[in-house]
Design a protein around this motif. Sequence first.
Motif, PDB file in Angstrom:
ATOM      1  N   GLU A  40      18.468  -9.835   8.217  1.00  0.00           N
ATOM      2  CA  GLU A  40      17.783 -10.757   7.295  1.00  0.00           C
ATOM      3  C   GLU A  40      16.546 -10.102   6.702  1.00  0.00           C
ATOM      4  O   GLU A  40      16.286 -10.206   5.491  1.00  0.00           O
ATOM      5  CB  GLU A  40      17.406 -12.043   8.024  1.00  0.00           C
ATOM      6  CG  GLU A  40      18.588 -12.930   8.356  1.00  0.00           C
ATOM      7  CD  GLU A  40      18.189 -14.145   9.198  1.00  0.00           C
ATOM      8  OE1 GLU A  40      16.974 -14.347   9.441  1.00  0.00           O
ATOM      9  OE2 GLU A  40      19.102 -14.865   9.620  1.00  0.00           O
TER      10      GLU A  40
ATOM     11  N   THR B 170      17.636  -7.554   4.204  1.00  0.00           N
ATOM     12  CA  THR B 170      18.082  -8.213   2.984  1.00  0.00           C
ATOM     13  C   THR B 170      16.880  -8.653   2.144  1.00  0.00           C
ATOM     14  O   THR B 170      16.853  -8.461   0.921  1.00  0.00           O
ATOM     15  CB  THR B 170      18.965  -9.431   3.336  1.00  0.00           C
ATOM     16  OG1 THR B 170      20.053  -8.991   4.132  1.00  0.00           O
ATOM     17  CG2 THR B 170      19.492 -10.105   2.088  1.00  0.00           C
ATOM     18  N   GLN B 171      15.878  -9.232   2.805  1.00  0.00           N
ATOM     19  CA  GLN B 171      14.669  -9.646   2.084  1.00  0.00           C
ATOM     20  C   GLN B 171      13.948  -8.437   1.495  1.00  0.00           C
ATOM     21  O   GLN B 171      13.433  -8.492   0.370  1.00  0.00           O
ATOM     22  CB  GLN B 171      13.731 -10.416   3.025  1.00  0.00           C
ATOM     23  CG  GLN B 171      14.260 -11.779   3.416  1.00  0.00           C
ATOM     24  CD  GLN B 171      13.369 -12.451   4.458  1.00  0.00           C
ATOM     25  OE1 GLN B 171      12.369 -11.895   4.885  1.00  0.00           O
ATOM     26  NE2 GLN B 171      13.763 -13.665   4.847  1.00  0.00           N
TER      27      GLN B 171
ATOM     28  N   ARG C 201      15.334  -5.601   0.588  1.00  0.00           N
ATOM     29  CA  ARG C 201      16.122  -5.136  -0.562  1.00  0.00           C
ATOM     30  C   ARG C 201      15.858  -6.016  -1.783  1.00  0.00           C
ATOM     31  O   ARG C 201      15.740  -5.518  -2.912  1.00  0.00           O
ATOM     32  CB  ARG C 201      17.612  -5.153  -0.232  1.00  0.00           C
ATOM     33  CG  ARG C 201      18.048  -4.006   0.611  1.00  0.00           C
ATOM     34  CD  ARG C 201      19.539  -4.033   0.852  1.00  0.00           C
ATOM     35  NE  ARG C 201      19.960  -2.935   1.700  1.00  0.00           N
ATOM     36  CZ  ARG C 201      21.148  -2.834   2.234  1.00  0.00           C
ATOM     37  NH1 ARG C 201      22.058  -3.765   2.002  1.00  0.00           N
ATOM     38  NH2 ARG C 201      21.448  -1.807   2.984  1.00  0.00           N
TER      39      ARG C 201
END
Length: 104
Positions: free
Chosen positions: A84, A87-88, A90
């Motif tokens: 997570e 992902t944040q 990125r």
Amino acid sequence: MNDELVTQAAGADELGVLVGAVGAAGFFTLLIVIVWQVAATWRARMLAAREEQYKELATRYAHLLEDTVELQRRTTEEQRRLLEELTQTRLAVGSMEKMMREIE
């Protein structure tokens, strides 16, 4: 009369030898049975001790398995959290790249 006494004495000696042989055989049989029972008791105790060790080993294995499952669960949660965050990150880097391109 002396012949009868010698015959009776010889018969008594033979009887004494027979009684002695039966007594010795009984004594050795008793010793064999005692040794056999002691060995059987010792073997039973060894098997019981081995079984107790197997139970302890199974208990330790169960605890280790529980610990392993808990560690695997924690690792999975940590990987999910890191995914997570990645992902944040990125998304943030993608936004920054987009903003940098718009500025140029």
